[in-house]
Design an enzyme around this catalytic site. Structure first.
Site, mmCIF file in Angstrom:
data_model
loop_
_atom_site.group_PDB
_atom_site.id
_atom_site.type_symbol
_atom_site.label_atom_id
_atom_site.label_comp_id
_atom_site.label_asym_id
_atom_site.label_seq_id
_atom_site.Cartn_x
_atom_site.Cartn_y
_atom_site.Cartn_z
ATOM 1 N N GLU A 145 -17.894 -41.369 -42.988
ATOM 2 C CA GLU A 145 -19.298 -41.319 -43.402
ATOM 3 C C GLU A 145 -19.604 -42.360 -44.480
ATOM 4 O OE1 GLU A 145 -21.828 -39.874 -42.144
ATOM 5 O OE2 GLU A 145 -20.791 -38.642 -40.677
ATOM 6 N N TYR A 172 -27.286 -36.616 -47.666
ATOM 7 C CA TYR A 172 -26.929 -36.803 -46.255
ATOM 8 C C TYR A 172 -25.422 -36.668 -46.049
ATOM 9 C CZ TYR A 172 -25.378 -38.986 -42.035
ATOM 10 O OH TYR A 172 -24.704 -39.217 -40.864
ATOM 11 N N ASP A 196 -30.575 -38.499 -42.180
ATOM 12 C CA ASP A 196 -30.502 -39.947 -42.387
ATOM 13 C C ASP A 196 -31.687 -40.609 -41.693
ATOM 14 O OD1 ASP A 196 -29.871 -39.724 -39.711
ATOM 15 O OD2 ASP A 196 -28.091 -40.998 -39.800
ATOM 16 N N GLY A 212 -18.355 -55.074 -46.726
ATOM 17 C CA GLY A 212 -19.590 -55.153 -47.511
ATOM 18 C C GLY A 212 -19.861 -53.914 -48.345
ATOM 19 N N CYS A 263 -41.938 -33.294 -27.288
ATOM 20 C CA CYS A 263 -42.125 -34.342 -28.303
ATOM 21 C C CYS A 263 -43.591 -34.752 -28.356
ATOM 22 C CB CYS A 263 -41.242 -35.544 -27.984
ATOM 23 S SG CYS A 263 -41.474 -36.935 -29.120
#
Length: 338
Positions: A31, A114, A132, A75, A202
């Site tokens: 994660e 999160y 997220d 990074g 939806c």
């Protein structure tokens, strides 16, 4: 909606190495690595990281430089430092066992709501949301939320919605289903609605708003900096400096660079600090490197010293040092030029 999503996930879940078990250490590492980084990029780093640090104790006892070396090229290097510091906390405070309680997980460095939610639900089955960007986008479309999901108040609203959705549900399957749905179907641009397991209810789909939502307008102040970056050599050695703690790319190694207007100004700045003369050999390349809130424009030049000074390394020695991605680009450009 929850049952449809969970059923879809169980039949279509993506195969990742961190989904092979429910070890909280493995889930934690994955994660953290997945923050700001794609799954395809993370997989080899994840496997190599666990080969070198197979337990929390091994990670805690390693040097920060060793951890950085395993992170090199991924990074956002502060993530690696936070992992290392949190591993030491876990060894000291929790006897090397990853904490079970949500608030204890949340208190670890580099872990926000999160990540704490993802670890709690996936490793321990706790009914905690993991919200997220994927979840913000899916919920915004599903409920036709026309508010800006970049705003904290809207994110809190969506968190509460998800909290209600996972009550008495398989929170692990629901949260991971949301991750997979966002990554493969409910994409930011041109979502694949015909394949969506929750398309029927939806509201964005019903109202033909899937290409409009979510509203995600961030206000970002980006800084641009221009450097003269020096590949400074003496025979087969290169001068590198280590960045100080607390700043950008802390503790990583890189080449000397100054915010000056020309390589001649670079020579003057170098002389002031090191009391050494430099000979300008060649302009190598102009390189652009983008960070999250700043951009470097590096004008790379090759300089030669008259004799060796402290901080010089051979290429073989450089391979063992954690070099920032920006300066890896610089080194590769120089080697290609030569």
């Amino acid at each position: 909606m929850q049952k449809q999503l969970i059923q879809w996930y169980q039949q279509n879940k993506r195969d990742f190495p961190w989904r092979k078990d429910q070890d909280p250490y493995h889930i934690w590492i994955s994660e953290i690595m997945l923050q700001q980084t794609t799954t395809e990029t993370v997989i080899p780093y994840y496997e190599r990281f666990l080969e070198n640090f197979s337990t929390i104790e091994e990670l805690a006892s390693a040097s920060l430089e060793e951890v950085y070396k395993m992170w090199e090229g991924l990074g956002y290097y502060r993530r690696a430092k936070h992992l290392h510091e949190s591993a030491q906390i876990i060894v000291e405070k929790y006897q090397g066992k990853f904490p079970y309680e949500y608030n204890d997980i949340l208190s670890l460095k580099g872990i926000g709501e999160y990540t704490a939610g993802a670890i709690s639900s996936i490793a321990y089955g706790k009914q905690v949301p993991a919200v997220d960007g994927n979840v913000l986008r899916i919920i915004s479309r599903y409920y036709l939320l026309k508010e800006n999901i970049a705003e904290t108040k809207v994110q809190k609203k969506i968190y509460q919605i998800v909290q209600e959705l996972i009550l008495n549900q398989d929170a692990s399957a629901f949260n991971q289903g949301m991750m997979d749905l966002g990554a493969t179907i409910c994409k930011p641009v041109h979502p694949l609605c015909s394949r969506c397991p929750i398309q029927k209810e939806c509201l964005a789909f019903k109202n033909k708003q899937t290409d409009v939502l979510p509203i995600n307008i961030k206000k970002i102040k980006k800084q641009e900096i221009s450097y003269i970056t020096g590949i400074i050599t003496y025979q087969d050695k290169y001068l590198l400096i280590q960045n100080p703690p607390g700043g950008l790319l802390e503790n990583f190694y890189g080449f000397v660079q100054y915010d000056v207007e020309s390589p001649y100004s670079f020579v003057s700045s170098f002389q002031e600090k090191y009391h050494q003369d430099l000979i300008i050999q060649a302009h190598i390349k102009d390189i652009k490197h983008v960070f999250s809130h700043r951009t470097w424009f590096m004008h790379v030049y090759h300089f030669v010293l008259e004799h060796e000074i402290e901080g010089m390394y051979t290429l073989e020695e450089i391979e063992a040092l954690p070099l920032s991605t920006a300066h890896l680009k610089v080194l590769k450009a120089y080697l290609k030029f030569m």
